[in-house]
Design a protein around this motif. Structure first.
Motif, PDB file in Angstrom:
ATOM      1  N   ALA A  15       0.798  -1.295  -0.036  1.00 27.16           N
ATOM      2  CA  ALA A  15      -0.064   0.150   0.100  1.00 27.16           C
ATOM      3  C   ALA A  15       0.775   1.163   0.155  1.00 27.16           C
ATOM      4  O   ALA A  15       1.960   1.363   0.751  1.00 27.16           O
ATOM      5  CB  ALA A  15      -1.114   0.056   1.226  1.00 27.16           C
ATOM      6  N   PRO A  16       0.467   2.412  -0.577  1.00 28.47           N
ATOM      7  CA  PRO A  16       1.049   3.613  -0.634  1.00 28.47           C
ATOM      8  C   PRO A  16       1.303   4.108   0.728  1.00 28.47           C
ATOM      9  O   PRO A  16       0.322   4.204   1.505  1.00 28.47           O
ATOM     10  CB  PRO A  16       0.459   4.586  -1.442  1.00 28.47           C
ATOM     11  N   GLN A  17       2.320   4.348   1.085  1.00 31.16           N
ATOM     12  CA  GLN A  17       2.754   5.057   2.481  1.00 31.16           C
ATOM     13  C   GLN A  17       3.239   6.568   2.473  1.00 31.16           C
ATOM     14  O   GLN A  17       3.924   6.767   1.558  1.00 31.16           O
ATOM     15  CB  GLN A  17       3.564   3.997   3.361  1.00 31.16           C
ATOM     16  N   GLU A  18       3.291   7.138   3.632  1.00 30.51           N
ATOM     17  CA  GLU A  18       3.714   8.497   3.799  1.00 30.51           C
ATOM     18  C   GLU A  18       3.909   8.817   5.082  1.00 30.51           C
ATOM     19  O   GLU A  18       3.196   8.292   6.033  1.00 30.51           O
ATOM     20  CB  GLU A  18       2.839   9.473   3.127  1.00 30.51           C
ATOM     21  N   ARG A  19       5.001   9.558   5.451  1.00 30.97           N
ATOM     22  CA  ARG A  19       5.378   9.934   6.627  1.00 30.97           C
ATOM     23  C   ARG A  19       5.081  11.448   6.833  1.00 30.97           C
ATOM     24  O   ARG A  19       5.286  12.306   6.056  1.00 30.97           O
ATOM     25  CB  ARG A  19       6.826   9.725   7.147  1.00 30.97           C
ATOM     26  N   ILE A  20       4.009  11.779   7.997  1.00 28.89           N
ATOM     27  CA  ILE A  20       3.450  13.044   8.015  1.00 28.89           C
ATOM     28  C   ILE A  20       3.905  13.584   9.457  1.00 28.89           C
ATOM     29  O   ILE A  20       4.150  12.963  10.601  1.00 28.89           O
ATOM     30  CB  ILE A  20       1.995  13.000   8.032  1.00 28.89           C
ATOM     31  N   GLN A  21       4.453  15.076   9.323  1.00 25.53           N
ATOM     32  CA  GLN A  21       4.549  15.692  10.846  1.00 25.53           C
ATOM     33  C   GLN A  21       3.247  15.947  11.435  1.00 25.53           C
ATOM     34  O   GLN A  21       2.526  16.602  10.849  1.00 25.53           O
ATOM     35  CB  GLN A  21       5.336  17.030  10.485  1.00 25.53           C
ATOM     36  N   GLY A  22       3.197  15.338  12.684  1.00 23.11           N
ATOM     37  CA  GLY A  22       1.868  15.644  13.281  1.00 23.11           C
ATOM     38  C   GLY A  22       1.654  14.546  14.377  1.00 23.11           C
ATOM     39  O   GLY A  22       2.326  13.603  14.342  1.00 23.11           O
TER      40      GLY A  22
END
Length: 313
Positions: free
Chosen positions: A136-143
């Motif tokens: 699955a597409p993944q992303e790292r987000i500040q929060g």
């Protein structure tokens, strides 16, 4: 994440799927282009016109029962034709003994063979979940991500704006921390977003002036969640005077191709941000249930104005 290898599946799911390698361990780096699995029943009869050769091949009770019905010559022929298709790997379920023909062909064609005690259907279901997660597409987000009343809320904002402090106040009110400061997000096959914390920072928070705290040790295991679906994004910002005051036309933010409702909350000294975030989450939950307070009030005002024009027309 794109195409993975059989070893990726092994590293992630060997324990959960009770997998052991029977043959071809040195070939675990074979690519696994498709997340679906295939039971090669038709292929074992010699029919390869629509054979899914890029999938993991699952040998269960039906496949072994059919192989037993064949003569040794036909069995070797059919299995050889199967391995000639450059399959990525084989999994034998129900802990059945792997025939020596399969082990020999696995070495000849450099194909890993694994075995599990799981029932075939259970293995397919659980392995599919793991493979979808891996690809699955993944992303790292500040929060910082919290779960409030079943609503996953991502708190964003500049460093020092008060994300962790707001999250700490929400934890004290009985809500759960998912991740602090950095959130991992992936898109599911249902078009939803799932968020969780990285292994390194999971269950920890950084509070300015205090340092690092371990949330479950201080507040109990109910104060943390391993993951949650993301339903709402809240941006904490310094006041500008242009903040939305009606909420009739909500903003949306796109993450991994999925649009999520987004609210901008001005942070002022003495303002109870935890209380406002709590109300925002509850309001989002009501919206998902079909109750939009801002829209209902707008409709009432328009209706009142319309009736007023009719009376004076």
């Amino acid at each position: 994440m794109g195409i993975i290898t059989v070893k990726t599946l092994w590293d992630e799911g060997a324990k959960a799927l009770s997998l052991t390698v029977i043959a071809g361990e040195q070939y675990l780096d074979r690519k696994l282009p498709e997340t679906a699995m295939n039971r090669p029943g038709l292929a074992l009869t010699g029919f390869f016109q629509y054979f899914a050769n890029q999938r993991l091949q699952i040998f269960g009770l039906a496949e072994f029962t059919y192989l037993k019905s064949l003569s040794d010559k036909d069995k070797n022929k059919r299995l050889t034709e199967l391995f000639e298709q450059q399959i990525p790997g084989v999994v034998v379920t129900r802990n059945r003994k792997v025939p020596p023909e399969i082990i020999d062909l696995a070495e000849q064609y450099k194909v890993p063979v694994m075995r599990t005690p799981m029932v075939t259907m259970n293995f397919v279901n659980e392995c599919t979940v793991i493979l979808e997660k891996l690809t699955a597409p993944q992303e790292r987000i500040q929060g910082t991500t919290m779960e409030l009343m079943g609503i996953g809320v991502l708190l964003r904002g500049d460093p020092g704006i008060g994300k962790s402090e707001t999250a700490l106040s929400l934890i004290e009110r009985g809500y759960s921390l998912v991740s602090d400061d950095v959130t991992e997000v992936r898109r599911t096959s249902r078009g939803r977003l799932v968020s969780w914390a990285s292994e390194v920072t999971r269950y920890h928070m950084e509070i300015r002036g205090l340092g690092i705290i371990h949330v479950p040790s201080l507040f109990g295991v109910a104060a943390i969640r391993r993951q949650t679906e993301l339903d709402l994004v809240i941006d904490l910002k310094k006041p500008t005077g242009n903040e939305d005051r009606t909420g009739i036309y909500p903003e949306m933010v796109e993450i991994l191709g999925v649009e999520i409702p987004c609210i901008t909350l001005p942070v002022r000294s003495g303002r109870d941000m935890a209380n406002i975030v709590e109300v925002a989450a509850l309001n989002q939950k009501l919206k998902e249930l079909g109750h939009d307070a801002a829209k209902e009030l707008d409709d009432k005002i328009i209706d009142r104005l319309t009736r007023g024009r009719v009376r004076h027309g």
